[in-house]
Design a protein around this motif. Structure first.
Motif, PDB file in Angstrom:
ATOM      1  N   ALA A  68      28.942  10.860  79.582  1.00  0.00           N
ATOM      2  CA  ALA A  68      30.051  11.811  79.593  1.00  0.00           C
ATOM      3  C   ALA A  68      29.690  13.146  80.211  1.00  0.00           C
ATOM      4  O   ALA A  68      30.583  13.903  80.606  1.00  0.00           O
ATOM      5  N   TYR A  69      28.395  13.456  80.326  1.00  0.00           N
ATOM      6  CA  TYR A  69      27.964  14.732  80.901  1.00  0.00           C
ATOM      7  C   TYR A  69      27.084  14.515  82.126  1.00  0.00           C
ATOM      8  O   TYR A  69      26.247  15.354  82.456  1.00  0.00           O
ATOM      9  N   VAL A  90      32.147   4.734  86.256  1.00  0.00           N
ATOM     10  CA  VAL A  90      32.124   3.897  85.056  1.00  0.00           C
ATOM     11  C   VAL A  90      31.389   4.700  83.979  1.00  0.00           C
ATOM     12  O   VAL A  90      30.199   4.986  84.115  1.00  0.00           O
ATOM     13  N   VAL A  91      32.120   5.068  82.930  1.00  0.00           N
ATOM     14  CA  VAL A  91      31.614   6.008  81.931  1.00  0.00           C
ATOM     15  C   VAL A  91      31.233   5.255  80.660  1.00  0.00           C
ATOM     16  O   VAL A  91      31.999   4.443  80.142  1.00  0.00           O
ATOM     17  N   ARG A  92      30.040   5.560  80.163  1.00  0.00           N
ATOM     18  CA  ARG A  92      29.557   4.949  78.925  1.00  0.00           C
ATOM     19  C   ARG A  92      30.340   5.491  77.733  1.00  0.00           C
ATOM     20  O   ARG A  92      30.393   6.688  77.511  1.00  0.00           O
ATOM     21  N   GLY A  93      30.976   4.576  76.976  1.00  0.00           N
ATOM     22  CA  GLY A  93      31.688   4.976  75.768  1.00  0.00           C
ATOM     23  C   GLY A  93      33.179   4.767  75.873  1.00  0.00           C
ATOM     24  O   GLY A  93      33.914   5.646  76.318  1.00  0.00           O
ATOM     25  N   LEU A 101      39.394  14.934  78.127  1.00  0.00           N
ATOM     26  CA  LEU A 101      38.201  14.939  78.959  1.00  0.00           C
ATOM     27  C   LEU A 101      37.393  16.208  78.723  1.00  0.00           C
ATOM     28  O   LEU A 101      37.945  17.306  78.646  1.00  0.00           O
ATOM     29  N   ASN A 102      36.074  16.063  78.617  1.00  0.00           N
ATOM     30  CA  ASN A 102      35.231  17.249  78.533  1.00  0.00           C
ATOM     31  C   ASN A 102      35.205  17.930  79.908  1.00  0.00           C
ATOM     32  O   ASN A 102      35.677  17.367  80.908  1.00  0.00           O
ATOM     33  N   PRO A 103      34.669  19.152  80.009  1.00  0.00           N
ATOM     34  CA  PRO A 103      34.704  19.853  81.309  1.00  0.00           C
ATOM     35  C   PRO A 103      34.027  19.092  82.439  1.00  0.00           C
ATOM     36  O   PRO A 103      34.481  19.159  83.584  1.00  0.00           O
ATOM     37  N   SER A 104      32.957  18.361  82.127  1.00  0.00           N
ATOM     38  CA  SER A 104      32.246  17.623  83.166  1.00  0.00           C
ATOM     39  C   SER A 104      33.108  16.495  83.729  1.00  0.00           C
ATOM     40  O   SER A 104      33.264  16.352  84.951  1.00  0.00           O
ATOM     41  N   LEU A 105      33.699  15.685  82.840  1.00  0.00           N
ATOM     42  CA  LEU A 105      34.547  14.587  83.301  1.00  0.00           C
ATOM     43  C   LEU A 105      35.855  15.108  83.896  1.00  0.00           C
ATOM     44  O   LEU A 105      36.402  14.499  84.827  1.00  0.00           O
ATOM     45  N   ALA A 106      36.334  16.231  83.382  1.00  0.00           N
ATOM     46  CA  ALA A 106      37.540  16.826  83.973  1.00  0.00           C
ATOM     47  C   ALA A 106      37.277  17.244  85.416  1.00  0.00           C
ATOM     48  O   ALA A 106      38.160  17.097  86.278  1.00  0.00           O
ATOM     49  N   ARG A 107      36.079  17.751  85.691  1.00  0.00           N
ATOM     50  CA  ARG A 107      35.735  18.091  87.069  1.00  0.00           C
ATOM     51  C   ARG A 107      35.713  16.832  87.939  1.00  0.00           C
ATOM     52  O   ARG A 107      36.200  16.850  89.073  1.00  0.00           O
ATOM     53  N   CYS A 108      35.153  15.752  87.409  1.00  0.00           N
ATOM     54  CA  CYS A 108      35.140  14.490  88.164  1.00  0.00           C
ATOM     55  C   CYS A 108      36.563  14.056  88.507  1.00  0.00           C
ATOM     56  O   CYS A 108      36.859  13.711  89.664  1.00  0.00           O
ATOM     57  N   GLY A 237      15.899  14.800  73.572  1.00  0.00           N
ATOM     58  CA  GLY A 237      16.500  13.770  74.405  1.00  0.00           C
ATOM     59  C   GLY A 237      17.526  14.328  75.370  1.00  0.00           C
ATOM     60  O   GLY A 237      17.710  15.546  75.498  1.00  0.00           O
ATOM     61  N   TYR A 238      18.197  13.425  76.065  1.00  0.00           N
ATOM     62  CA  TYR A 238      19.138  13.821  77.110  1.00  0.00           C
ATOM     63  C   TYR A 238      20.298  14.631  76.524  1.00  0.00           C
ATOM     64  O   TYR A 238      20.826  14.312  75.460  1.00  0.00           O
ATOM     65  N   ALA A 239      20.686  15.665  77.268  1.00  0.00           N
ATOM     66  CA  ALA A 239      21.779  16.573  76.876  1.00  0.00           C
ATOM     67  C   ALA A 239      21.476  17.302  75.576  1.00  0.00           C
ATOM     68  O   ALA A 239      22.382  17.825  74.926  1.00  0.00           O
ATOM     69  N   ARG A 240      20.192  17.356  75.208  1.00  0.00           N
ATOM     70  CA  ARG A 240      19.782  18.077  74.015  1.00  0.00           C
ATOM     71  C   ARG A 240      18.999  19.330  74.406  1.00  0.00           C
ATOM     72  O   ARG A 240      18.271  19.346  75.404  1.00  0.00           O
ATOM     73  N   ALA A 241      19.123  20.345  73.604  1.00  0.00           N
ATOM     74  CA  ALA A 241      18.330  21.552  73.757  1.00  0.00           C
ATOM     75  C   ALA A 241      18.087  22.093  72.354  1.00  0.00           C
ATOM     76  O   ALA A 241      18.687  21.639  71.380  1.00  0.00           O
ATOM     77  N   THR A 242      17.213  23.059  72.246  1.00  0.00           N
ATOM     78  CA  THR A 242      16.909  23.679  70.967  1.00  0.00           C
ATOM     79  C   THR A 242      16.937  25.190  71.141  1.00  0.00           C
ATOM     80  O   THR A 242      16.886  25.696  72.270  1.00  0.00           O
ATOM     81  N   PRO A 243      17.010  25.942  70.037  1.00  0.00           N
ATOM     82  CA  PRO A 243      16.932  27.402  70.166  1.00  0.00           C
ATOM     83  C   PRO A 243      15.675  27.858  70.891  1.00  0.00           C
ATOM     84  O   PRO A 243      15.720  28.836  71.649  1.00  0.00           O
ATOM     85  N   GLU A 244      14.568  27.154  70.682  1.00  0.00           N
ATOM     86  CA  GLU A 244      13.329  27.518  71.370  1.00  0.00           C
ATOM     87  C   GLU A 244      13.479  27.374  72.882  1.00  0.00           C
ATOM     88  O   GLU A 244      13.059  28.251  73.651  1.00  0.00           O
ATOM     89  N   LEU A 245      14.090  26.279  73.323  1.00  0.00           N
ATOM     90  CA  LEU A 245      14.274  26.077  74.758  1.00  0.00           C
ATOM     91  C   LEU A 245      15.257  27.099  75.330  1.00  0.00           C
ATOM     92  O   LEU A 245      15.043  27.639  76.424  1.00  0.00           O
ATOM     93  N   ASP A 246      16.330  27.375  74.594  1.00  0.00           N
ATOM     94  CA  ASP A 246      17.288  28.379  75.054  1.00  0.00           C
ATOM     95  C   ASP A 246      16.629  29.749  75.194  1.00  0.00           C
ATOM     96  O   ASP A 246      16.871  30.471  76.177  1.00  0.00           O
ATOM     97  N   ALA A 247      15.803  30.111  74.221  1.00  0.00           N
ATOM     98  CA  ALA A 247      15.123  31.408  74.277  1.00  0.00           C
ATOM     99  C   ALA A 247      14.175  31.467  75.473  1.00  0.00           C
ATOM    100  O   ALA A 247      14.096  32.493  76.168  1.00  0.00           O
ATOM    101  N   PHE A 248      13.456  30.382  75.715  1.00  0.00           N
ATOM    102  CA  PHE A 248      12.560  30.344  76.875  1.00  0.00           C
ATOM    103  C   PHE A 248      13.354  30.511  78.162  1.00  0.00           C
ATOM    104  O   PHE A 248      12.963  31.276  79.059  1.00  0.00           O
ATOM    105  N   ALA A 249      14.463  29.766  78.291  1.00  0.00           N
ATOM    106  CA  ALA A 249      15.258  29.825  79.522  1.00  0.00           C
ATOM    107  C   ALA A 249      15.835  31.216  79.739  1.00  0.00           C
ATOM    108  O   ALA A 249      15.840  31.732  80.874  1.00  0.00           O
ATOM    109  N   GLU A 250      16.322  31.833  78.678  1.00  0.00           N
ATOM    110  CA  GLU A 250      16.862  33.187  78.807  1.00  0.00           C
ATOM    111  C   GLU A 250      15.783  34.169  79.252  1.00  0.00           C
ATOM    112  O   GLU A 250      16.021  35.051  80.090  1.00  0.00           O
TER     113      GLU A 250
END
Length: 298
Positions: A68-69, A90-93, A101-108, A237-250
């Motif tokens: 979906a993303y 062909v979308v899983r699910g 539709l989520n924003p990603s599929l709406a763009r598609c 895993g895929y499409a997952r993030a954590t506060p630690e990763l967000d802080a690093f990216a920022e």
């Protein structure tokens, strides 16, 4: 059909050195391979993987697969709009068909892609010839050109070989995030002797090495290049993030003025920073991170 050349891709993609004291104090240089600048809509490895497949499709409807993303679905839909090629995703699910539709599929969908939702149990068997034929019949796309999930097939792998060739003479270790492994399989094949590729899987599971070996076997007839995987940095895993990763990216964004896409790019930059702290690279090493995409604007 509009030609790919008329889209004016920026190739080879730019290479920029960034001054980062976390690397500098260890005697390392950090460079960024900005594949996100190849094309404003067919970003990064999506251009390298899709372009040879779109040439092979020769104007036929293109059917491909994703969640979906999926960045790959969005890139394929954009390519269809830009080139005048019908696309089916062909979308899983199957349950997603009854939701907004989520924003990603709406763009598609906005780019003209026809979405076909299938049950997860069917999606898992999508490479089985009978299951694939049934999916294509149900999607009214029996004569379509099929691109696998993530775009990773032999044509895509050979397209990504050019990425490795562009990095010759510029870096000793090249790191990139990995989904289906096609980009790493091609990149490693294009590197000069004595240089190595480091893949950072964004999914859990530990199955990716076998997939990469199989992709290289189909594309080149056997193994190519020096590559390895470090599976510690998927952050759930895929499409997952954590506060630690967000802080690093920022923090990385503030240091270098580069918007950091969270699902792939942040993980490879985090991995390189962590490995540098572990003294994984000898002094004098130039490490490169492949920036495979930009944050989704909605």
């Amino acid at each position: 059909m509009t030609s790919l050349a008329s889209l004016h891709p920026q190739l080879p993609s730019p290479l920029y050195e960034v001054e980062d004291e976390r690397f500098g104090r260890r005697g390392l240089r950090l460079v960024l391979k900005r594949d996100d600048l190849i094309h404003p809509e067919l970003l990064g490895n999506k251009w390298r993987k899709l372009a040879p497949n779109l040439r092979a499709a020769a104007g036929r409807t293109v059917v491909t697969f994703g969640g979906a993303y999926s960045n790959h679905l969005r890139a394929t839909a954009a390519a269809g709009r830009l080139l005048g090629i019908p696309t089916v995703g062909v979308v899983r699910g199957e349950e997603l068909a009854d939701r907004p539709l989520n924003p990603s599929l709406a763009r598609c969908a906005g780019d003209g892609m026809r979405l076909h939702f299938v049950a997860r149990s069917v999606y898992r068997r999508k490479t089985d010839p009978e299951t694939l034929a049934a999916i294509l019949r149900a999607a009214d796309a029996e004569d379509a050109y099929v691109v696998p999930e993530g775009g990773s097939n032999s044509l895509a792998v050979r397209g990504c070989q050019e990425l490795g060739e562009e990095l010759r003479g510029h870096a000793d270790v090249i790191a990139l995030p990995c989904g289906t492994g096609g980009t790493l399989a091609g990149l490693a094949a294009g590197l000069a002797p004595g240089r190595r590729a480091l893949g950072v899987p964004v999914l859990r599971g530990g199955f990716l090495a076998d997939d990469i070996r199989a992709l290289q076997q189909r594309a080149f007839g056997g193994p190519r290049g020096d590559w390895s995987l470090d599976g510690r940095f998927h952050f759930g895993g895929y499409a997952r993030a954590t506060p630690e990763l967000d802080a690093f990216a920022e923090d990385f964004e503030q240091r270098h003025g580069l918007p950091v896409e969270r699902l792939y790019v942040a993980k490879v930059l985090y991995a390189l920073t962590a490995l540098t702290g572990e003294n994984a690279f000898p002094r004098g090493t130039t490490v490169a991170a492949v920036i495979t995409g930009a944050p989704f604007a909605g």
